[in-house]
Motif scaffolding. Structure first.
Motif, PDB file in Angstrom:
ATOM      1  N   GLU A   1       0.823  -1.208   0.000  1.00  0.00           N
ATOM      2  CA  GLU A   1       0.000   0.000   0.000  1.00  0.00           C
ATOM      3  C   GLU A   1       0.861   1.265   0.000  1.00  0.00           C
ATOM      4  N   ILE A   2       1.980   1.208   0.692  1.00  0.00           N
ATOM      5  CA  ILE A   2       2.851   2.386   0.790  1.00  0.00           C
ATOM      6  C   ILE A   2       3.638   2.609  -0.494  1.00  0.00           C
ATOM      7  N   THR A   3       4.157   1.522  -1.058  1.00  0.00           N
ATOM      8  CA  THR A   3       5.042   1.641  -2.218  1.00  0.00           C
ATOM      9  C   THR A   3       4.312   1.576  -3.550  1.00  0.00           C
ATOM     10  N   GLY A   4       3.147   0.934  -3.564  1.00  0.00           N
ATOM     11  CA  GLY A   4       2.459   0.713  -4.832  1.00  0.00           C
ATOM     12  C   GLY A   4       2.926  -0.535  -5.547  1.00  0.00           C
ATOM     13  N   PHE A   5       3.896  -1.262  -4.982  1.00  0.00           N
ATOM     14  CA  PHE A   5       4.347  -2.515  -5.582  1.00  0.00           C
ATOM     15  C   PHE A   5       3.276  -3.580  -5.386  1.00  0.00           C
ATOM     16  N   PRO A   6       3.010  -4.400  -6.376  1.00  0.00           N
ATOM     17  CA  PRO A   6       1.991  -5.441  -6.216  1.00  0.00           C
ATOM     18  C   PRO A   6       2.434  -6.496  -5.214  1.00  0.00           C
ATOM     19  N   THR A   7       1.480  -7.088  -4.504  1.00  0.00           N
ATOM     20  CA  THR A   7       1.833  -8.167  -3.582  1.00  0.00           C
ATOM     21  C   THR A   7       2.469  -9.304  -4.376  1.00  0.00           C
ATOM     22  N   GLY A   8       3.491  -9.890  -3.823  1.00  0.00           N
ATOM     23  CA  GLY A   8       4.243 -10.917  -4.530  1.00  0.00           C
ATOM     24  C   GLY A   8       5.473 -10.374  -5.219  1.00  0.00           C
ATOM     25  N   ASP A   9       5.581  -9.052  -5.303  1.00  0.00           N
ATOM     26  CA  ASP A   9       6.758  -8.431  -5.911  1.00  0.00           C
ATOM     27  C   ASP A   9       7.962  -8.665  -5.001  1.00  0.00           C
ATOM     28  N   PRO A  10       9.086  -9.181  -5.527  1.00  0.00           N
ATOM     29  CA  PRO A  10      10.262  -9.464  -4.692  1.00  0.00           C
ATOM     30  C   PRO A  10      10.841  -8.227  -4.016  1.00  0.00           C
ATOM     31  N   ARG A  11      10.531  -7.037  -4.523  1.00  0.00           N
ATOM     32  CA  ARG A  11      11.036  -5.825  -3.893  1.00  0.00           C
ATOM     33  C   ARG A  11      10.444  -5.633  -2.506  1.00  0.00           C
ATOM     34  N   LEU A  12       9.261  -6.193  -2.263  1.00  0.00           N
ATOM     35  CA  LEU A  12       8.631  -6.057  -0.952  1.00  0.00           C
ATOM     36  C   LEU A  12       9.421  -6.790   0.128  1.00  0.00           C
ATOM     37  N   LEU A  13      10.066  -7.890  -0.233  1.00  0.00           N
ATOM     38  CA  LEU A  13      10.901  -8.599   0.737  1.00  0.00           C
ATOM     39  C   LEU A  13      12.069  -7.717   1.158  1.00  0.00           C
ATOM     40  N   ARG A  14      12.694  -7.059   0.178  1.00  0.00           N
ATOM     41  CA  ARG A  14      13.814  -6.175   0.515  1.00  0.00           C
ATOM     42  C   ARG A  14      13.341  -5.013   1.378  1.00  0.00           C
ATOM     43  N   CYS A  15      12.158  -4.513   1.080  1.00  0.00           N
ATOM     44  CA  CYS A  15      11.606  -3.421   1.886  1.00  0.00           C
ATOM     45  C   CYS A  15      11.335  -3.888   3.323  1.00  0.00           C
ATOM     46  N   ALA A  16      10.811  -5.088   3.455  1.00  0.00           N
ATOM     47  CA  ALA A  16      10.513  -5.622   4.788  1.00  0.00           C
ATOM     48  C   ALA A  16      11.786  -5.789   5.603  1.00  0.00           C
ATOM     49  N   ILE A  17      12.845  -6.239   4.954  1.00  0.00           N
ATOM     50  CA  ILE A  17      14.127  -6.391   5.644  1.00  0.00           C
ATOM     51  C   ILE A  17      14.650  -5.028   6.100  1.00  0.00           C
ATOM     52  N   SER A  18      14.547  -4.032   5.244  1.00  0.00           N
ATOM     53  CA  SER A  18      15.039  -2.697   5.580  1.00  0.00           C
ATOM     54  C   SER A  18      14.274  -2.091   6.755  1.00  0.00           C
ATOM     55  N   VAL A  19      12.979  -2.361   6.814  1.00  0.00           N
ATOM     56  CA  VAL A  19      12.162  -1.817   7.900  1.00  0.00           C
ATOM     57  C   VAL A  19      12.374  -2.603   9.190  1.00  0.00           C
ATOM     58  N   GLY A  20      12.498  -3.917   9.079  1.00  0.00           N
ATOM     59  CA  GLY A  20      12.580  -4.757  10.272  1.00  0.00           C
ATOM     60  C   GLY A  20      13.954  -4.905  10.883  1.00  0.00           C
ATOM     61  N   ALA A  21      15.003  -4.754  10.069  1.00  0.00           N
ATOM     62  CA  ALA A  21      16.355  -4.982  10.579  1.00  0.00           C
ATOM     63  C   ALA A  21      16.724  -4.089  11.772  1.00  0.00           C
ATOM     64  N   PRO A  22      16.412  -2.791  11.746  1.00  0.00           N
ATOM     65  CA  PRO A  22      16.759  -1.965  12.920  1.00  0.00           C
ATOM     66  C   PRO A  22      16.082  -2.442  14.206  1.00  0.00           C
ATOM     67  N   CYS A  23      14.887  -2.979  14.102  1.00  0.00           N
ATOM     68  CA  CYS A  23      14.200  -3.503  15.286  1.00  0.00           C
ATOM     69  C   CYS A  23      14.940  -4.734  15.823  1.00  0.00           C
ATOM     70  N   ALA A  24      15.423  -5.574  14.906  1.00  0.00           N
ATOM     71  CA  ALA A  24      16.197  -6.745  15.329  1.00  0.00           C
ATOM     72  C   ALA A  24      17.480  -6.323  16.018  1.00  0.00           C
ATOM     73  N   VAL A  25      18.097  -5.251  15.516  1.00  0.00           N
ATOM     74  CA  VAL A  25      19.326  -4.741  16.137  1.00  0.00           C
ATOM     75  C   VAL A  25      19.066  -4.310  17.573  1.00  0.00           C
ATOM     76  N   LEU A  26      17.912  -3.698  17.817  1.00  0.00           N
ATOM     77  CA  LEU A  26      17.580  -3.265  19.171  1.00  0.00           C
ATOM     78  C   LEU A  26      17.401  -4.454  20.107  1.00  0.00           C
ATOM     79  N   PHE A  27      16.872  -5.555  19.603  1.00  0.00           N
ATOM     80  CA  PHE A  27      16.770  -6.752  20.425  1.00  0.00           C
ATOM     81  C   PHE A  27      18.160  -7.252  20.808  1.00  0.00           C
ATOM     82  N   VAL A  28      19.053  -7.268  19.830  1.00  0.00           N
ATOM     83  CA  VAL A  28      20.407  -7.723  20.102  1.00  0.00           C
ATOM     84  C   VAL A  28      21.125  -6.753  21.025  1.00  0.00           C
ATOM     85  N   ALA A  29      20.937  -5.450  20.796  1.00  0.00           N
ATOM     86  CA  ALA A  29      21.590  -4.433  21.628  1.00  0.00           C
ATOM     87  C   ALA A  29      21.178  -4.565  23.086  1.00  0.00           C
TER      88      ALA A  29
END
Length: 226
Positions: free
Chosen positions: A158-186
């Motif tokens: 919905e934010i990017t306009g990429f269709p569901t199933g588009d592989p770019r959404l996986l990269r976007c999810a990683i970019s959004v979620g990775a900092p949260c994972a870092v905080l868990f490790v920190a």
């Protein structure tokens, strides 16, 4: 003499059985005990004997409910991920009647509250697994991550306009979620840098990560639109 079907008395209805809950309670108690011990000492250093003692069960109960010590650790990881965010919680956020940007902020707020709040055993278990991944991580990719990613991908779509199933959404999810994972490790590693990170006001961290995530998503959207 045979009795006609129409003259037979109606069969006596059986009372429905009440499902047993003691087994579920025992299983949950074992997971809770194992989660505390593994979060504190790590899986390799946590014996079935110690888990059984803390859960007040015998070792046979662990094998009965989980098959083995490895099976129990798989169940602990699944429960730890559910306590980070459940499919139900994520579904409520993704389907809320708000703009997708506002829903993304709510999602980040929920995850950060659990990453920077009181350190429960599930945070320690996940942090240990992220710091030193094992083959047990596969259980999360088999059971927990796929349905959550599908919901996350819908929101990012919905934010990017990429269709569901588009592989770019996986990269976007990683970019959004990775900092949260870092905080868990920190939160698990004690050193001057991580202590400074964990001392930052949660609202300031939320503002930063949300602005960073939205800025990146909008930049990616513009790049592919041109």
């Amino acid at each position: 003499m045979e009795t006609d079907e129409t003259t037979r008395p109606p069969a006596r209805a059986r009372a429905p059985r009440t499902p047993r809950t003691d087994g579920d309670a025992t299983r949950a108690r074992i997971i809770e005990a194992a989660g505390h011990l593994i979060g504190d000492k790590g899986f390799a250093e946590t014996t079935s004997k110690a888990i059984a003692a803390k859960a007040e069960v015998d070792i046979a109960s662990i094998n009965y409910h989980f098959g083995s010590r490895d099976g129990l650790y798989d169940a602990v990881l699944v429960e730890a991920h559910r306590r980070l965010i459940s499919v139900t919680e994520l579904d409520v956020i993704v389907n809320a009647p708000e703009p997708p940007q506002a829903r993304l902020r709510k999602l980040l707020e929920l995850i950060l509250s659990r990453a920077m709040g009181e350190r429960s055993w599930n945070a320690h278990v996940l942090a240990r697994e992220l710091l030193s991944p094992s083959s047990h991580l596969d259980v999360l990719f088999a059971e927990e991550i796929p349905p959550k990613f599908r919901l996350m991908a819908r929101l990012l779509s919905e934010i990017t306009g990429f269709p569901t199933g588009d592989p770019r959404l996986l990269r976007c999810a990683i970019s959004v979620g990775a900092p949260c994972a870092v905080l868990f490790v920190a939160g698990r590693i004690s050193n001057p840098m991580t202590e400074k990170i964990m001392q930052v006001a949660p609202d300031a961290v939320l503002d930063h990560l949300y602005t960073f995530a939205i800025g990146g998503l909008e930049a990616i959207k513009r790049e592919y639109a041109s």
